[in-house]
Design an enzyme around this catalytic site. Structure first.
Site, PDB file in Angstrom:
ATOM      1  N   ASN A  15      41.872  26.219   6.669  1.00 53.03           N
ATOM      2  CA  ASN A  15      42.124  26.651   5.237  1.00 53.03           C
ATOM      3  C   ASN A  15      43.156  26.276   4.501  1.00 53.03           C
ATOM      4  OD1 ASN A  15      42.610  28.208   2.928  1.00 53.03           O
ATOM      5  ND2 ASN A  15      41.456  30.155   4.074  1.00 53.03           N
ATOM      6  N   GLY A  17      44.038  26.414   1.314  1.00 55.24           N
ATOM      7  CA  GLY A  17      44.672  27.234   0.642  1.00 55.24           C
ATOM      8  C   GLY A  17      45.946  28.012   1.414  1.00 55.24           C
ATOM      9  N   ASP A  73      45.939  35.459  10.774  1.00 56.48           N
ATOM     10  CA  ASP A  73      44.601  35.821  10.559  1.00 56.48           C
ATOM     11  C   ASP A  73      44.664  36.868   9.602  1.00 56.48           C
ATOM     12  OD1 ASP A  73      42.007  35.886  11.329  1.00 56.48           O
ATOM     13  OD2 ASP A  73      42.261  37.485  12.830  1.00 56.48           O
ATOM     14  N   PHE A 149      41.823  31.484  -3.191  1.00 54.61           N
ATOM     15  CA  PHE A 149      40.621  31.109  -2.641  1.00 54.61           C
ATOM     16  C   PHE A 149      40.019  32.513  -2.114  1.00 54.61           C
ATOM     17  CE2 PHE A 149      44.382  31.262   0.270  1.00 54.61           C
ATOM     18  CZ  PHE A 149      44.138  32.028   1.071  1.00 54.61           C
ATOM     19  N   TYR A 151      38.523  35.898  -1.138  1.00 54.78           N
ATOM     20  CA  TYR A 151      38.543  37.105  -1.964  1.00 54.78           C
ATOM     21  C   TYR A 151      39.296  37.261  -3.368  1.00 54.78           C
ATOM     22  CZ  TYR A 151      35.844  38.528   2.164  1.00 54.78           C
ATOM     23  OH  TYR A 151      34.670  38.577   3.203  1.00 54.78           O
ATOM     24  N   ASP A 152      40.026  36.380  -3.450  1.00 55.77           N
ATOM     25  CA  ASP A 152      40.987  36.455  -4.743  1.00 55.77           C
ATOM     26  C   ASP A 152      40.454  36.806  -5.919  1.00 55.77           C
ATOM     27  OD1 ASP A 152      43.474  36.052  -3.264  1.00 55.77           O
ATOM     28  OD2 ASP A 152      43.436  33.703  -3.757  1.00 55.77           O
ATOM     29  N   LYS A 172      51.121  34.947  -7.105  1.00 62.02           N
ATOM     30  CA  LYS A 172      50.269  35.613  -5.769  1.00 62.02           C
ATOM     31  C   LYS A 172      51.517  35.712  -4.748  1.00 62.02           C
ATOM     32  CE  LYS A 172      46.769  35.022  -2.473  1.00 62.02           C
ATOM     33  NZ  LYS A 172      45.715  34.325  -1.784  1.00 62.02           N
TER      34      LYS A 172
HETATM   35  P1  ITT Z   1      41.469  29.817   9.222  1.00 60.03           P
HETATM   36  O1  ITT Z   1      41.119  28.484   9.555  1.00 60.03           O
HETATM   37  O2  ITT Z   1      43.079  30.020   9.159  1.00 60.03           O
HETATM   38  O3  ITT Z   1      41.065  31.053  10.376  1.00 60.03           O
HETATM   39  P2  ITT Z   1      40.087  31.629   7.320  1.00 60.03           P
HETATM   40  O4  ITT Z   1      39.761  31.019   5.881  1.00 60.03           O
HETATM   41  O5  ITT Z   1      39.004  31.620   8.334  1.00 60.03           O
HETATM   42  O6  ITT Z   1      41.042  30.275   7.839  1.00 60.03           O
HETATM   43  P3  ITT Z   1      41.003  34.367   7.752  1.00 60.03           P
HETATM   44  O7  ITT Z   1      40.064  34.368   9.100  1.00 60.03           O
HETATM   45  O8  ITT Z   1      42.392  34.410   8.305  1.00 60.03           O
HETATM   46  O9  ITT Z   1      41.005  32.747   7.469  1.00 60.03           O
HETATM   47  O10 ITT Z   1      40.369  35.009   6.585  1.00 60.03           O
HETATM   48  C1  ITT Z   1      39.513  35.879   6.570  1.00 60.03           C
HETATM   49  C2  ITT Z   1      38.613  35.597   5.339  1.00 60.03           C
HETATM   50  O11 ITT Z   1      39.731  36.383   4.486  1.00 60.03           O
HETATM   51  C3  ITT Z   1      38.345  34.347   4.851  1.00 60.03           C
HETATM   52  O12 ITT Z   1      37.095  34.320   4.098  1.00 60.03           O
HETATM   53  C4  ITT Z   1      39.408  33.969   3.641  1.00 60.03           C
HETATM   54  O13 ITT Z   1      39.069  32.963   2.751  1.00 60.03           O
HETATM   55  C5  ITT Z   1      39.802  35.378   3.219  1.00 60.03           C
HETATM   56  N1  ITT Z   1      41.293  35.591   3.023  1.00 60.03           N
HETATM   57  C6  ITT Z   1      42.422  35.272   3.826  1.00 60.03           C
HETATM   58  N2  ITT Z   1      43.428  35.287   3.201  1.00 60.03           N
HETATM   59  C7  ITT Z   1      43.348  35.772   1.760  1.00 60.03           C
HETATM   60  C8  ITT Z   1      43.970  35.566   0.632  1.00 60.03           C
HETATM   61  O14 ITT Z   1      44.985  35.212   0.482  1.00 60.03           O
HETATM   62  N3  ITT Z   1      43.162  35.654  -0.577  1.00 60.03           N
HETATM   63  C9  ITT Z   1      41.773  35.742  -0.571  1.00 60.03           C
HETATM   64  N4  ITT Z   1      40.923  35.595   0.489  1.00 60.03           N
HETATM   65  C10 ITT Z   1      41.528  35.525   1.672  1.00 60.03           C
END
Ligand code: ITT
Length: 194
Positions: A15, A17, A73, A149, A151-152, A172
Site C-alpha cells: 500500500n 499510501g 496492520d 486511501f 476507508y478515508d 490526516k
Molecule cells: P498492506 O499491504 O500493508 O497489508 P493493506 O492496504 O492491505 O496494506 P491493512 O491490511 O493494514 O492494509 O488495511 C486494511 C484495510 O484498511 C485496507 O483496505 C486499507 O485500505 C484500509 N486502511 C488501512 N489504513 C487506512 C487509513 O489510514 N485510512 C483509510 N483506510 C485504511
C-alpha cells in the site's frame, strides 16, 4: 530530534499510501523508509496483534531478513456492526468497498467507529515489538473527498466535520491512528539509539 545514524527501516506493504504517510513522518528524524518487497502471510486471526505476530514469526522461521523492518496492520472497527470489518478490513474494502459499508449502515444514527493500527517492528536478533495507535470517529452518510486511501472517504475523526479524504496528508497525519502508533515507534527507536 534527529536520531544517531539509525540506518534505513524497511516497510513491508503493498500500500503506497502507507509508505507515503510513514515516510513523511520518519524522514525529519533522519530515518529513511524503504519499501520491502516480500510476501507476508496475513493470518486469519481475531486481533490485529495476532495477524502481525503470526506473519512475522513465519518470516523469522524462513530467515534471510536483512535488517529491521516494520509491518503495519490496520482496521476500521464500527460500533453498530459489532466491530466489523475490523481484522477483515482489507477483504471488505476489496469486495463491498465503502459503498457496501454505507449500505450496511443505512440511516442508523449510531455511527461511532475507531480506526486502529498495530505496527510490528522486527529487529534481527532482538525480536518483535508491537506499537499501537487508534483514532475514534464516525462513519459519514456518504463518501466525501479524494485524498488518502481505503476507508478515508467515509471516516470522520472525532472533533472534525470533514472525512480523512477531505484533508491533506499532513492534516490526516496530525490525527490518525497510524501516526499515533508511529509516535510510539519513534519513542521506542530513540530510546534504543539512546
Ligand atoms: P498492506 O499491504 O500493508 O497489508 P493493506 O492496504 O492491505 O496494506 P491493512 O491490511 O493494514 O492494509 O488495511 C486494511 C484495510 O484498511 C485496507 O483496505 C486499507 O485500505 C484500509 N486502511 C488501512 N489504513 C487506512 C487509513 O489510514 N485510512 C483509510 N483506510 C485504511
Amino acid at each position: 530530534m534527529v536520531m544517531k545514524d539509525p540506518g534505513p527501516i524497511y516497510l513491508l506493504t503493498g500500500n503506497t499510501g502507507k509508505l507515503k504517510e510513514i515516510g513523511r513522518w520518519l524522514q525529519p528524524l533522519g530515518v529513511e523508509v524503504r519499501l520491502m518487497e516480500r510476501t507476508f502471510l496475513e493470518a486469519q486471526a481475531d486481533s490485529l496483534e495476532e495477524v502481525i505476530l503470526t506473519g512475522m514469526e513465519v518470516m523469522e522461521k524462513e530467515g534471510d531478513i536483512e535488517g529491521p523492518f516494520i509491518k503495519d496492520d490496520s482496521g476500521l472497527f464500527i460500533d453498530a456492526l459489532g466491530g466489523f470489518p475490523g481484522v477483515y478490513s482489507a477483504y471488505v474494502q476489496r469486495t463491498i468497498g465503502n459503498k457496501g459499508i454505507l449500505d450496511l449502515m443505512g440511516d442508523r444514527n449510531d455511527r461511532g467507529a475507531t480506526f486502529r493500527t498495530v505496527i510490528g517492528l522486527y529487529q534481527p536478533g532482538e525480536g518483535i515489538t508491537l506499537l499501537r495507535g487508534e483514532c475514534p470517529g464516525a462513519i459519514s452518510f456518504e463518501e466525501r473527498g479524494k485524498q488518502g486511501f481505503g476507508y478515508d472517504p467515509i471516516f470522520i475523526p472525532r472533533g472534525e466535520e470533514r472525512t480523512f479524504a477531505e484533508m491533506s496528508v499532513d492534516e490526516k497525519n496530525s490525527l490518525s491512528h497510524r501516526i499515533r502508533a508511529i509516535k510510539g515507534l519513534i519513542d521506542y527507536l530513540s530510546r534504543c539509539s539512546g
